[in-house]
Design a protein around this motif. Structure first.
Motif, mmCIF file in Angstrom:
data_model
loop_
_atom_site.group_PDB
_atom_site.id
_atom_site.type_symbol
_atom_site.label_atom_id
_atom_site.label_comp_id
_atom_site.label_asym_id
_atom_site.label_seq_id
_atom_site.Cartn_x
_atom_site.Cartn_y
_atom_site.Cartn_z
ATOM 1 N N ILE A 1 66.775 -7.074 46.025
ATOM 2 C CA ILE A 1 67.057 -8.499 46.202
ATOM 3 C C ILE A 1 66.340 -9.623 45.193
ATOM 4 O O ILE A 1 65.793 -9.698 44.097
ATOM 5 C CB ILE A 1 66.215 -8.475 47.522
ATOM 6 C CG1 ILE A 1 66.590 -7.526 48.730
ATOM 7 C CG2 ILE A 1 66.624 -10.635 48.004
ATOM 8 C CD1 ILE A 1 66.344 -8.307 49.902
ATOM 9 N N ALA A 2 67.688 -9.824 44.132
ATOM 10 C CA ALA A 2 68.357 -10.635 43.918
ATOM 11 C C ALA A 2 67.613 -12.919 44.668
ATOM 12 O O ALA A 2 68.515 -12.655 45.072
ATOM 13 C CB ALA A 2 68.788 -10.758 42.486
ATOM 14 N N LEU A 3 66.658 -13.252 43.685
ATOM 15 C CA LEU A 3 66.433 -14.302 44.818
ATOM 16 C C LEU A 3 65.911 -15.729 43.048
ATOM 17 O O LEU A 3 65.449 -15.048 42.937
ATOM 18 C CB LEU A 3 65.762 -14.610 45.493
ATOM 19 C CG LEU A 3 66.163 -13.622 47.060
ATOM 20 C CD1 LEU A 3 64.306 -13.847 47.771
ATOM 21 C CD2 LEU A 3 66.736 -13.742 47.656
ATOM 22 N N THR A 4 66.170 -16.502 43.687
ATOM 23 C CA THR A 4 65.999 -17.876 43.040
ATOM 24 C C THR A 4 64.639 -18.740 43.525
ATOM 25 O O THR A 4 63.662 -18.757 42.610
ATOM 26 C CB THR A 4 67.256 -18.854 43.229
ATOM 27 O OG1 THR A 4 67.217 -19.783 44.883
ATOM 28 C CG2 THR A 4 68.600 -19.065 42.410
ATOM 29 N N GLU A 5 63.927 -17.887 44.920
ATOM 30 C CA GLU A 5 63.450 -18.516 45.060
ATOM 31 C C GLU A 5 61.995 -17.430 46.143
ATOM 32 O O GLU A 5 62.866 -17.077 46.987
ATOM 33 C CB GLU A 5 62.426 -19.847 45.425
ATOM 34 C CG GLU A 5 63.227 -20.154 46.542
ATOM 35 C CD GLU A 5 62.840 -21.190 47.660
ATOM 36 O OE1 GLU A 5 61.803 -21.513 47.927
ATOM 37 O OE2 GLU A 5 64.154 -22.142 47.772
ATOM 38 N N ALA A 6 60.793 -16.850 45.844
ATOM 39 C CA ALA A 6 60.934 -15.498 46.538
ATOM 40 C C ALA A 6 59.879 -16.267 48.016
ATOM 41 O O ALA A 6 59.235 -17.294 48.391
ATOM 42 C CB ALA A 6 59.655 -14.503 46.081
ATOM 43 N N LYS A 7 60.823 -15.951 49.302
ATOM 44 C CA LYS A 7 60.421 -16.580 50.492
ATOM 45 C C LYS A 7 59.530 -15.092 50.732
ATOM 46 O O LYS A 7 59.244 -14.486 50.365
ATOM 47 C CB LYS A 7 61.737 -15.754 51.570
ATOM 48 C CG LYS A 7 62.900 -16.535 51.451
ATOM 49 C CD LYS A 7 63.077 -17.913 51.247
ATOM 50 C CE LYS A 7 64.351 -18.143 51.063
ATOM 51 N NZ LYS A 7 64.090 -19.761 51.582
ATOM 52 N N ASP A 8 58.416 -16.362 51.699
ATOM 53 C CA ASP A 8 57.045 -15.630 52.467
ATOM 54 C C ASP A 8 57.277 -14.077 52.775
ATOM 55 O O ASP A 8 56.697 -12.500 52.723
ATOM 56 C CB ASP A 8 56.631 -16.362 53.175
ATOM 57 C CG ASP A 8 55.587 -18.012 52.206
ATOM 58 O OD1 ASP A 8 55.375 -17.443 50.827
ATOM 59 O OD2 ASP A 8 55.280 -18.186 53.113
ATOM 60 N N PHE A 9 58.158 -14.088 54.208
ATOM 61 C CA PHE A 9 58.898 -13.231 54.657
ATOM 62 C C PHE A 9 59.549 -11.862 53.311
ATOM 63 O O PHE A 9 58.898 -10.654 53.959
ATOM 64 C CB PHE A 9 59.242 -13.285 56.028
ATOM 65 C CG PHE A 9 60.778 -13.509 55.479
ATOM 66 C CD1 PHE A 9 62.095 -12.364 55.697
ATOM 67 C CD2 PHE A 9 61.200 -15.129 55.217
ATOM 68 C CE1 PHE A 9 62.768 -12.256 55.354
ATOM 69 C CE2 PHE A 9 62.963 -15.437 55.222
ATOM 70 C CZ PHE A 9 63.654 -13.860 54.881
ATOM 71 N N LEU A 10 59.998 -12.364 52.811
ATOM 72 C CA LEU A 10 60.224 -11.334 51.758
ATOM 73 C C LEU A 10 59.206 -10.841 51.086
ATOM 74 O O LEU A 10 58.690 -9.410 51.199
ATOM 75 C CB LEU A 10 61.467 -11.865 50.782
ATOM 76 C CG LEU A 10 62.656 -11.756 51.533
ATOM 77 C CD1 LEU A 10 63.934 -12.534 50.437
ATOM 78 C CD2 LEU A 10 62.873 -10.879 51.453
ATOM 79 N N ARG A 11 58.542 -11.287 50.472
ATOM 80 C CA ARG A 11 57.085 -10.557 49.781
ATOM 81 C C ARG A 11 56.443 -9.796 50.815
ATOM 82 O O ARG A 11 55.847 -8.913 50.156
ATOM 83 C CB ARG A 11 56.053 -11.697 49.044
ATOM 84 C CG ARG A 11 56.663 -12.910 48.123
ATOM 85 C CD ARG A 11 55.646 -14.154 48.200
ATOM 86 N NE ARG A 11 56.880 -15.213 46.653
ATOM 87 C CZ ARG A 11 56.044 -14.580 45.755
ATOM 88 N NH1 ARG A 11 55.707 -13.111 45.380
ATOM 89 N NH2 ARG A 11 56.195 -15.017 44.207
ATOM 90 N N ARG A 12 56.464 -10.197 51.724
ATOM 91 C CA ARG A 12 55.439 -9.463 52.917
ATOM 92 C C ARG A 12 56.105 -8.299 52.857
ATOM 93 O O ARG A 12 55.462 -7.179 52.668
ATOM 94 C CB ARG A 12 55.758 -9.819 54.173
ATOM 95 C CG ARG A 12 54.119 -11.133 54.499
ATOM 96 C CD ARG A 12 53.226 -11.640 55.244
ATOM 97 N NE ARG A 12 54.838 -11.849 56.610
ATOM 98 C CZ ARG A 12 55.367 -12.933 56.676
ATOM 99 N NH1 ARG A 12 54.773 -14.444 55.752
ATOM 100 N NH2 ARG A 12 56.365 -13.839 57.385
#
Length: 310
Positions: free
Chosen positions: A283-294
């Motif tokens: 998943i490519a994002l411009t900013e990492a969401k907290d729930f994605l990091r988990r």
């Protein structure tokens, strides 16, 4: 690349070439894949042996969602036809052949109309009706199967609050290839004089459309941006499920900055769907969401062309 067929365009500015190496698993075994592309011919290796690009990458199954996919919901019928034609050709080899034959007939028939060679039209009318009737019938059949899977995925993404519907809008009516063929023959006869004036084929699957609706209302006209994005995510995940069932392999899931315009609940629901698929996913994002990091197995950061993390 899903963005260009010219691999040389992927070479970093100021560099002569790029090289990629990885291990992929298919047919129950692990294989090494190497690609080296510069300004000239590319070189591709599978397990150390030179192969054609089509052979190498034909073993790499992936489902990709990128921002351009939104055009399927937003834009003209030609984009929707292309989306479904590509997918139907993947899951039904005969579909691709019939589509190629049909488009060839339309091209030749249009050439005759432009040249005003109307006396030669009969044989092309027969071919148009036969190939077009089969294509319209098969599209309707395949879409009915696909709709059930796509609607189930959309139900999960929307938390059960929305019902996705897909409909094939065609002038070739009928519940069989033969019935659709007869319907198209009638349309060809009906439009004969208009075609002579306009010098183009007015009837057939090349002019049909797919209607994408949420709760009975067309998503193109009445859906919010979040709903449209939910629709496309659901369609792509339904494609993934079909391909996984067809090949026995789980295609990779590649998501290019696709979670924008979705509320937090839909983002989380879609991420759960991806995780539960068991597929390797990027998943490519411009900013990492907290729930994605988990949920992520690894997080990488790209800055000025430099990759870091892991």
């Amino acid at each position: 690349s899903f963005r260009t067929n010219k691999l040389q365009e992927l070479v970093q500015w100021g560099a002569d070439r790029f090289e990629l190496s990885c291990r992929i698993e298919f047919s129950g075994a692990s294989h090494r894949l190497d690609a080296s592309v510069g300004t000239g011919q590319g070189r591709y290796l599978l397990d150390g042996k030179p192969k054609r690009a089509a052979v190498v990458f034909g073993n790499f199954q992936a489902v990709i969602f990128a921002s351009e996919d939104m055009d399927v919901v937003r834009q003209e019928p030609a984009i929707r036809r292309r989306f479904f034609d590509l997918f139907f050709s993947q899951i039904d080899k005969s579909y691709g052949k019939h589509l190629d034959d049909y488009l060839r007939v339309v091209k030749n028939r249009n050439a005759l109309l432009k040249a005003e060679r109307f006396g030669e039209m009969e044989v092309w009318n027969d071919l148009l009706a036969r190939e077009g009737g089969w294509l319209a019938w098969r599209r309707k059949e395949l879409l009915a199967e696909f709709e059930r899977t796509a609607a189930a995925h959309h139900g999960l993404v929307s938390g059960g609050s929305e019902v996705l519907q897909l409909a094939y809008k065609t002038s070739c009516v009928g519940d069989s290839a033969e019935a659709a063929e007869m319907s198209l023959r009638r349309k060809i006869a009906e439009h004969e004089e208009h075609e002579k004036i306009l010098k183009t084929t007015m009837s057939g699957p090349h002019r049909d459309d797919y209607e994408i609706s949420i709760g009975g209302k067309t998503a193109r006209n009445f859906g919010s941006e979040g709903q449209k994005r939910s629709v496309m995510l659901s369609l792509r995940m339904a494609q993934w499920k079909f391909l996984a069932g067809l090949t026995g392999e789980k295609p990779m899931i590649l998501l290019d900055d696709v979670l924008g315009e979705l509320d937090v609940e839909r983002q989380a629901a879609f991420l759960d769907m991806v995780v539960q698929s068991g597929a390797q996913s990027f998943i490519a994002l411009t900013e990492a969401k907290d729930f994605l990091r988990r949920a992520a197995g690894a997080v990488f950061q790209v800055s000025s062309g430099v990759l870091a993390g892991g």
